[in-house]
Design an enzyme around this catalytic site. Structure first.
Site, short mmCIF file in Angstrom:
data_model
loop_
_atom_site.label_atom_id
_atom_site.label_comp_id
_atom_site.label_asym_id
_atom_site.label_seq_id
_atom_site.Cartn_x
_atom_site.Cartn_y
_atom_site.Cartn_z
N THR A 1 43.89 -20.73 -12.82
CA THR A 1 43.15 -20.79 -11.57
C THR A 1 41.69 -21.09 -11.85
O THR A 1 41.31 -21.39 -13.00
CB THR A 1 43.40 -19.51 -10.74
OG1 THR A 1 42.80 -19.67 -9.47
CG2 THR A 1 42.87 -18.26 -11.41
N ALA B 1 42.38 -28.43 -4.15
CA ALA B 1 43.53 -28.12 -3.31
C ALA B 1 43.85 -29.29 -2.39
O ALA B 1 45.02 -29.64 -2.17
CB ALA B 1 43.26 -26.85 -2.50
N ALA C 1 37.92 -32.03 0.27
CA ALA C 1 38.28 -33.06 -0.70
C ALA C 1 38.23 -32.50 -2.12
O ALA C 1 38.00 -33.22 -3.08
CB ALA C 1 37.33 -34.26 -0.56
N ASP D 1 50.81 -26.58 -6.53
CA ASP D 1 50.23 -26.52 -5.19
C ASP D 1 50.81 -27.58 -4.25
O ASP D 1 51.04 -27.32 -3.06
CB ASP D 1 48.71 -26.70 -5.25
CG ASP D 1 48.01 -25.39 -5.63
OD1 ASP D 1 48.64 -24.33 -5.46
OD2 ASP D 1 46.86 -25.44 -6.11
N LYS E 1 41.21 -25.26 -13.80
CA LYS E 1 42.35 -26.12 -13.48
C LYS E 1 42.24 -27.54 -14.04
O LYS E 1 43.25 -28.17 -14.33
CB LYS E 1 42.53 -26.21 -11.96
CG LYS E 1 43.08 -24.94 -11.33
CD LYS E 1 43.33 -25.19 -9.86
CE LYS E 1 43.78 -23.96 -9.13
NZ LYS E 1 44.10 -24.23 -7.72
N TYR F 1 44.39 -17.49 2.58
CA TYR F 1 45.27 -16.37 2.96
C TYR F 1 44.54 -15.04 3.00
O TYR F 1 45.15 -13.98 3.17
CB TYR F 1 46.53 -16.30 2.06
CG TYR F 1 46.26 -16.41 0.59
CD1 TYR F 1 45.85 -15.32 -0.15
CD2 TYR F 1 46.44 -17.63 -0.06
CE1 TYR F 1 45.60 -15.43 -1.50
CE2 TYR F 1 46.19 -17.76 -1.41
CZ TYR F 1 45.77 -16.65 -2.14
OH TYR F 1 45.52 -16.75 -3.47
P1 NAP Z 1 37.14 -26.82 -4.36
O1 NAP Z 1 37.73 -27.75 -5.38
O2 NAP Z 1 35.86 -26.14 -4.65
O3 NAP Z 1 36.97 -27.69 -3.02
C1 NAP Z 1 36.42 -27.16 -1.86
C2 NAP Z 1 36.28 -28.25 -0.80
O4 NAP Z 1 35.83 -27.60 0.37
C3 NAP Z 1 35.28 -29.35 -1.15
O5 NAP Z 1 35.77 -30.59 -0.73
C4 NAP Z 1 34.04 -28.95 -0.36
O6 NAP Z 1 33.37 -30.07 0.13
C5 NAP Z 1 34.64 -28.23 0.82
N1 NAP Z 1 33.69 -27.21 1.30
C6 NAP Z 1 33.21 -26.15 0.62
N2 NAP Z 1 32.36 -25.44 1.39
C7 NAP Z 1 32.27 -26.09 2.59
C8 NAP Z 1 31.56 -25.86 3.78
N3 NAP Z 1 30.74 -24.82 3.93
N4 NAP Z 1 31.72 -26.71 4.80
C9 NAP Z 1 32.53 -27.78 4.68
N5 NAP Z 1 33.24 -28.06 3.57
C10 NAP Z 1 33.11 -27.22 2.52
O7 NAP Z 1 38.19 -25.68 -4.00
P2 NAP Z 1 39.77 -25.76 -3.97
O8 NAP Z 1 40.32 -25.46 -5.31
O9 NAP Z 1 40.18 -27.04 -3.35
O10 NAP Z 1 40.17 -24.52 -3.05
C11 NAP Z 1 39.82 -24.50 -1.69
C12 NAP Z 1 40.46 -23.30 -0.99
O11 NAP Z 1 41.88 -23.38 -1.02
C13 NAP Z 1 40.11 -21.96 -1.57
O12 NAP Z 1 39.81 -21.09 -0.50
C14 NAP Z 1 41.39 -21.49 -2.24
O13 NAP Z 1 41.53 -20.09 -2.25
C15 NAP Z 1 42.43 -22.12 -1.35
N6 NAP Z 1 43.74 -22.34 -2.03
C16 NAP Z 1 44.85 -21.81 -1.47
C17 NAP Z 1 46.09 -22.02 -2.06
C18 NAP Z 1 47.33 -21.42 -1.48
O14 NAP Z 1 48.35 -21.36 -2.17
N7 NAP Z 1 47.35 -20.98 -0.24
C19 NAP Z 1 46.19 -22.79 -3.21
C20 NAP Z 1 45.02 -23.36 -3.75
C21 NAP Z 1 43.79 -23.14 -3.13
P3 NAP Z 1 32.42 -31.02 -0.77
O15 NAP Z 1 33.35 -32.05 -1.34
O16 NAP Z 1 31.45 -31.55 0.20
O17 NAP Z 1 31.80 -30.12 -1.81
#
Ligand code: NAP
Length: 528
Positions: A319, A386, A383, A359, A323, A469
């Site tokens: 995690t 996830a 973007a 995922d 990753k 979640y």
């Molecule tokens: P990440 O790689 O850091 O990407 C986050 C994305 O969200 C980026 O595109 C970012 O935009 C955008 N973002 C962040 N803060 C924002 C804000 N204030 N307003 C608008 N956009 C914003 O993170 P990730 O690994 O994709 O994970 C994202 C979420 O998914 C986490 O909360 C994680 O816990 C959850 N998740 C859940 C599962 C599940 O099984 N349910 C699995 C994986 C992840 P920019 O491109 O502009 O920076």
């Protein structure tokens, strides 16, 4: 059924190393062993070693009885290899078990080819079985356990009637014990004698009996029924009046030794919030799988990967923040993980580490519980990692993806990779979609009043999923529900991606509902 073409898929160690080879298969009927069956060769035999991990320990021990037998009658080298590697064999170390299954099949095939109709050579395969079958029938223990006791008795009979040295009997006995097999059993001697007299290999007052000459070599001799009867004394308990036979009784008790559990874990930093340990440990217990899963706070992923090999961990989750950078340290990459460009699951197969991304599968399973993705217009908000995984899963299921992100650069890049359109998050009101998925952390605990999409965007024709979640009901989902949307929270995606990991690591079907319950309980506890 004569002439019917058939094949075997051997699902136990016993069937892989013995029953599936030789073209002689039967079932017990009315007190007679293997009396109904076939004497034909199958078209094929499949021995899939991964199936063995689903077996209880006792069943595995039983398979080893026949492997020991093959070594004892025909291959001293294989016997010695098993002596040296008994613990690894018993824990189903892939390289050891592969060699043993292969060698056993080879030995049996060579013997059978020389004597398909069991006129001479093939009789050697009955080593330990004369007493073994009688014990199995009367003591109600399994075939492998009975053969184990039978082999020790046959060795003692071999010492009395041939050149076998007691040191070889002791080796045999020690090896059987190391493999958690019984070497002595208390039974009703009269019943065993009765069963022995019914032995179908008996001819008048003599019986073809397999004697060991030494480890790796056996002969078939006609013994009188009285010579064989002499072996009965080895069935008495160690407390009986015959202490001179103590060397046969040293293995009286079945060893309590059990396989070490397979080791799993999650590498990340921070890690204390991870729900994966509770989910996987509950699944292992429920499924009877001998595994254990730990959270590991890791900041140097390269060292964690090297430790994974050293500790022979069967699998790991990965995690944040590892990753992407973990990929450089793995031996192989699954095609989907390669496309996504991130790994959250590792499988260790005999020291070879392969990276996967669960995922995409988790998101698709969560969505397809509710709708078919084909031709749906799916807006992905965010973007990041996830979003990329979810996006590839949707494209693979023939959905049309739109990326909606606050930053143009990362959003446009992902949209191009997924062959979809891009829109700035600030202009979301202009887009039209059937499904919206939030993949940003906006709205996650503790910022539960935040939402990336205004409530006015939603209409009752939409399905809305939030992969967050914590909490389960984000502000985004509450507003979508109020607008009449069908909503999906982040729990199913998390559970389904875990189910994929479980199945990859164990080869067993994941107990999805048990996993869902385990995670729900912890989340409910945190939310109160
Ligand atoms: P990440 O790689 O850091 O990407 C986050 C994305 O969200 C980026 O595109 C970012 O935009 C955008 N973002 C962040 N803060 C924002 C804000 N204030 N307003 C608008 N956009 C914003 O993170 P990730 O690994 O994709 O994970 C994202 C979420 O998914 C986490 O909360 C994680 O816990 C959850 N998740 C859940 C599962 C599940 O099984 N349910 C699995 C994986 C992840 P920019 O491109 O502009 O920076």
């Amino acid at each position: 059924m004569r002439g019917l073409r058939f094949g075997y898929i051997a699902t136990t160690l016993l069937s892989q190393v013995d029953a599936s080879v030789g073209g002689k298969n039967g079932v017990n009927f009315q007190g007679y062993k293997n009396i109904v069956g076939v004497f034909n060769q199958p078209e094929f035999v499949i021995c899939d070693l991964s199936l063995l991990t689903t077996l209880p320990d006792r069943e595995i021990s039983c398979g080893f009885a026949e492997i020991v037998k093959h070594g004892a009658i025909a291959d001293a080298e294989m016997f010695a290899y098993l002596e040296e590697n008994a613990a690894r064999a018993f824990s189903l170390d892939l390289s050891v078990i592969e060699k043993l299954v292969y060698e056993s099949v080879r030995i049996k095939a060579v013997v059978v080819n020389r004597d398909e109709l069991e006129k001479g050579e093939r009789r050697k395969l009955n080593f330990g079985h004369t007493f073994g079958h009688a014990i199995e029938k009367t003591a109600g223990i399994s075939h492998g356990e009975a053969v184990s006791v039978g082999m020790v008795i046959a060795s003692a009979v071999s010492e009395a009637n041939g050149p076998l040295k007691s040191v070889d009997t002791e080796r045999l006995q020690r090896l059987l014990q190391d493999l958690s097999l019984p070497t002595r059993i208390e039974v009703n001697v009269d019943l065993v004698w009765d069963a022995l007299q019914k032995d179908k290999k008996r001819e008048g007052d003599t019986i073809h009996f397999v004697l060991l000459e030494q480890i790796g070599s056996a002969v078939v001799r006609r013994l009188t029924i009285e010579d064989v009867r002499d072996g009965m004394k080895y069935l008495k308990s160690p407390t009986d009046e015959n202490p001179s036979q103590a060397h046969v009784s040293t293995g009286a008790k079945r060893s309590l030794q059990s396989k070490a559990p397979a080791l799993f874990g999650v590498f990340g930093d921070p890690i204390s919030h991870s729900l994966s340990p509770v989910m996987h440990n509950r699944a292992f217990v429920f499924s009877g799988y001998n595994g254990v899963y730990f959270p590991f706070r890791v900041n140097a992923i390269a060292k964690a990967i090297s430790a994974m090999k050293t500790l022979n961990m069967r699998g790991a989750s990965v995690t944040l923040p590892h990753k992407v950078r973990v990929m450089a340290h793995l031996d192989r990459m699954d095609a989907m993980a390669e496309k996504i460009g991130a790994v959250n699951t590792i499988l260790n197969q005999d020291g070879i580490l392969t990276g996967y991304n669960s995922d995409a599968r988790g998101a698709v399973s969560a969505l397809t519980e509710r709708l078919s993705l084909k031709n749906q217009r799916v807006a992905i908000v965010g973007a990041g990692g996830a979003a990329r995984a979810v996006g590839y899963g949707i494209v693979e299921n023939k959905g049309n993806v739109m990326v909606v992100n606050r930053t143009a650069k990362s959003g446009e890049q992902l949209a191009a990779d997924l062959c979809g359109d891009f829109s700035l998050l600030s202009e979301i009101q202009k887009i039209d979609c059937d499904v919206l998925i939030n993949t940003t952390p906006v709205g996650m605990f503790p910022d539960v009043d935040a939402t990336p999409v205004p409530g006015t965007f939603f209409n009752e024709h939409m399905t809305v999923m939030d992969i967050i979640y914590t909490p389960l009901q984000t502000r985004l989902l509450k507003e979508a529900t109020a607008a009449g949307c069908d909503t999906i929270n982040g729990l199913p995606m998390f559970v389904y991606q875990g189910a994929f990991q479980f199945e990859l690591w164990t080869g067993m079907q994941a107990p999805v509902e048990v996993m869902r319950e385990a995670v729900s309980e912890v989340l409910a506890f945190h939310e109160t």
